[in-house]
Each structure stands twice: as structure tokens, then as C-alpha cells.
Design an enzyme around this catalytic site. Sequence first.
Site, mmCIF file in Angstrom:
data_model
loop_
_atom_site.group_PDB
_atom_site.id
_atom_site.type_symbol
_atom_site.label_atom_id
_atom_site.label_comp_id
_atom_site.label_asym_id
_atom_site.label_seq_id
_atom_site.Cartn_x
_atom_site.Cartn_y
_atom_site.Cartn_z
ATOM 1 N N GLU A 1 -3.901 6.146 0.908
ATOM 2 C CA GLU A 1 -3.303 4.525 1.502
ATOM 3 C C GLU A 1 -4.349 4.535 2.631
ATOM 4 O O GLU A 1 -4.802 5.053 3.579
ATOM 5 C CB GLU A 1 -1.886 4.707 2.443
ATOM 6 C CG GLU A 1 -2.146 3.405 2.895
ATOM 7 C CD GLU A 1 -0.551 3.416 3.368
ATOM 8 O OE1 GLU A 1 -0.102 2.011 4.247
ATOM 9 O OE2 GLU A 1 0.452 3.879 3.308
ATOM 10 N N LYS B 1 0.440 -0.940 -0.229
ATOM 11 C CA LYS B 1 -0.093 -0.051 -0.049
ATOM 12 C C LYS B 1 1.279 1.335 0.045
ATOM 13 O O LYS B 1 0.641 1.868 -0.714
ATOM 14 C CB LYS B 1 -0.757 -0.156 1.232
ATOM 15 C CG LYS B 1 -1.624 -0.798 1.063
ATOM 16 C CD LYS B 1 -2.692 -0.712 2.397
ATOM 17 C CE LYS B 1 -2.831 -1.614 3.524
ATOM 18 N NZ LYS B 1 -2.287 -2.196 4.202
ATOM 19 N N THR B 2 1.918 0.770 0.924
ATOM 20 C CA THR B 2 2.713 2.654 1.153
ATOM 21 C C THR B 2 3.620 2.824 -0.071
ATOM 22 O O THR B 2 3.312 4.023 -1.154
ATOM 23 C CB THR B 2 3.866 2.431 1.944
ATOM 24 O OG1 THR B 2 2.347 2.063 3.187
ATOM 25 C CG2 THR B 2 4.198 4.003 2.422
#
Length: 514
Positions: free
Chosen positions: A175, A131-132
Amino acid sequence: MSGQSAAKFSPAGRLTAEDLGAIHLVGVGGIGMSGLARLFLTRGISVSGSELREWPSLAGLRALGGTIYMSHEVANLDGVDTVVYSSAIPSDHLELVEARRRGLRVLHRSEALAAAMTGRRTVAVAGTHGKTTTTSMVTMVLQQAGVDPSFVIGGEISEVGSGAHHGTGEYFVVEADESDRSFLIYRPFVSIITNIEADHLNTYGDLANLEAAFADFARLTDPDGFIITCADDAGSRRMAETLRAEGRRVYTYGTSADADLRLTEMASSTRGIRYLAEIDGRSLGEFRLPMPGRHMGLNSASAVLAEYLLDLPMEAAQAALAAFPGVRRRFERKGVADDVLVYDEYAYHPTPIELALRTLREVAGDGGLIVVFQPYRLYRTRDLQAEIAEALALADELVLLEVFGPGELREPGEGSAALIEAVPLPDDRKVFVDSWEAAPVEVARRAKPGDVVVTMGAPPSSLMGDQLLDALSKRGAAGPAGTVPGGDVGGATTIGGTVPGIPGSSTPDASTAG
């Protein structure tokens, strides 16, 4: 999640950031909370926060005009309109109790973030892992296209030095955290789901419930927007099939032959990864990143597909990815000492552990690979013990710290004592250290010139890189590799033993963890 579910939170769109008045963040130092504080400050909103230790982010918040209290006290709430907390903060925290007694607005971090997104087109990135990095790539691609997006990321883009920005454009990149179901309050224009694998089973119970939650998240996407997911991931494919059958706009990327954005000729080396991309039989050209790893290529492809579907120039995506500086704690090179290369990596789930270690194998070449691992959360270490152990066995040697699980109660036999037993490495190549200070000494004893060492796992492990480099430097100054000033490796044991909590940590920020 402090005894709450996402259903009890206010959906996005009901509040704006300016409606919140003076904001106080409990546990402001963690990466997710500090990013949110930075965003509010740059919008001219009054911000205060409380902490117990001097996190690196706090100096920047003070410079922007934030008030930081180095204690948790009821007096910190004087003059405050809204109190914001993360999932790591217990419901009986004294500042939350006082806020409710005073009748102040109390919001979970996700609710406050949703307020900041009101009026923008949100690009929300979710998934079990990646995700990041993916959020950072999407952000930089949009920036390169000149649309100046706002963003809040669960990490810091390395050369930017920040995980948040208040932009002038229509897009807001965020996010979206599934660990506590809080991603279900967002209302994205674009939803990106990188992959779906078993995790956070303390929240969801089983994989089926987790997959259902991701599908629910995707269904929140604006009908005029679209959903992007990975054709190479089994969980994402199942979700895509379900959503397409419902008539939703779903686009996929990957090396699979049926991916909408198909990647071919993907090649990874120590210089980075490259691939060709095509959609509907039309070539979009070659894309390169300056870091290795097939997973990095897949993450970047979601940004390429988003850029294409938003009708933004492919040249911007190519340029942004070719210059992508990486994200702190994601394949982050910390330095070299005594001819030993030290990296830091956030991976704590079996799949990213395996991907990171296979990539670091490419970097190590003929050298050895030593992993200093701090497991993150007791429930994950217990539920995925066999898978984590198998992934860690890709290392040549393992130095294991105790599980970092704030607020969790460890039963006898749980935690790293059980995990070290399960790792299929010879006894002399794995060690369970019983103190934080023992780990650098143990690494200095084991590492040889040409080796690669990586600190990996829970947030506190990111603090060890400089200590490892210092121990290796002192070793180099003292004598031949493999000798350690002082002789004994205090605090190290082979299989078994106990490890106390890591010193110097405050209540962690669950927006980037869990």
C-alpha cells in the site's frame, strides 16, 4: 512529514532489508509499523520497538522474537544499527535525536519498506481511498494463483489476522501512501491508482498539485510493467489521458463504456456484489464478493485486471474474491446486542463516508442508522468541512467525538464544534459528546431494536465497538430499549461544547493515517 519531503529520502533499490542490521522502530504498535516489524522478523532480522500502550499487534511481535519496550528511552537504541520512524513521529523525538547523535542509520518507514522490496516485482496500490481494501484483494488474488507474494498492508486481512507476510514468490504487494509524498520513493512494476480526490491539502496545497504527484508516482513504474486506474473516477481519467499521451502503458477498469476492463450488470445487495467483466470484447466471466457496495466491486476490478495483465488464471481471481474475508475496520461487523447491529468503518474522507453509509443503509433496511464519528486531522476537517457534513447527514442520527489530530494545534472554533453546526440534521438527531465514555451511553439511549450503529473515522474510534456492544447488552438486561442504567447521559451536549483528547492512545502510526 517531520519537516522532510520525499526528495530527501533514498529511492528504492539502494538498500536491502539485510543491509539494515538490527532494526528499532519508534512507535511500533500501529498497524503500518507493526506490519513492517513482522515482515523483518519473519526474514530473520533482529527487531526491537518502543511504544507507550499495549497495542493488539505487540503480542504477535513478541512471539516472533521481537523486543518491545513500553517506554521511549535512549537506552532502547543499544545494539541497534537502523532506527525507523513514521511521519507521526516528530523530528525532535528523543530516540531520533539520540540515533542521529550516535550516527545510526535513520530511515522513514517508507525507506525501510523500500529496502524490503529490493529484488522483487512490486505491485504498489495508491489512491485517495480504497487503498487498503484493494491491496488486500490484490494480495489474496495472487495468493490464490499460487505465487505466494510478500505484502505489507495498512490493515489486517480479517481471517489472516495480519497485514504483512514474507513470501517466496517474485511479487511484493504494498500500500503506497500519498499523504506525505513517501510513495514517490517506490519503483513499482505495477502501479494501481484507485481514485484521486482532494485530500492532504496541508501537504499539496490544492488538487492540481495532488494530481501531479499521483502522475509522478505512476511515471516511476517500470517500463516493462504497467499502470492500472479507474475509468469511472474523474481525477484518474485525467491522469490516464496524460500518461497515455506520454506513451505509457495505462489500463483502466470500471463501468464506463471506454474502460479497458468493463464491468456490466453490477448489482449490490446485503448478500454482496456481483458483476460481469470483459476486456477487448472477451468475457472474463462473473465475479462475486460477499460484501455489498459498488465501491467494493470497483476495488476488486483492479485486482482482476492486474491478474489478467500478469497472465495469471481468472479462476484464481474469481475464487479469491468470492471468499474475500474483508479487512479489519473496513465494513467490519463487530457484533449484535439487544437487536442492534454494530459495525466499524475506517472512512474519514467525504467520499468513503458517503459510500459506507449508503451501503450500511442497505444493511439497515427499515431500521435506523446511527453513526459515531471521530474526525481524523484538523486540516481535513477544516478544508473539507462542508463535504464531510453533507456525507454524515446520510445518517439518521450522529454522535460526534472531537477531532483526532495528534500534533496539530486547534484554533478557537475549529474541530468538531464547527463540524456539528455544519451537519444538516435536526438538532435532536445530532449530538457532540464531551468525553469518550459518554458516547456508548448516548448510543444506548438512542438505538432501537433493528437499528445499525457504526463507529467511523480516526484510528481510536475502532476501540469503541466492544464498549458499544457492552452498553447495549446492559441496556437489554436492564429493561426496555431506550433506557440506560444510571439514567442521565453524562457528557453529552447538543450543538457546541468541548471535547478533551481520547485517553489511551499513543503516537499514531501515520503509515495508515493522515
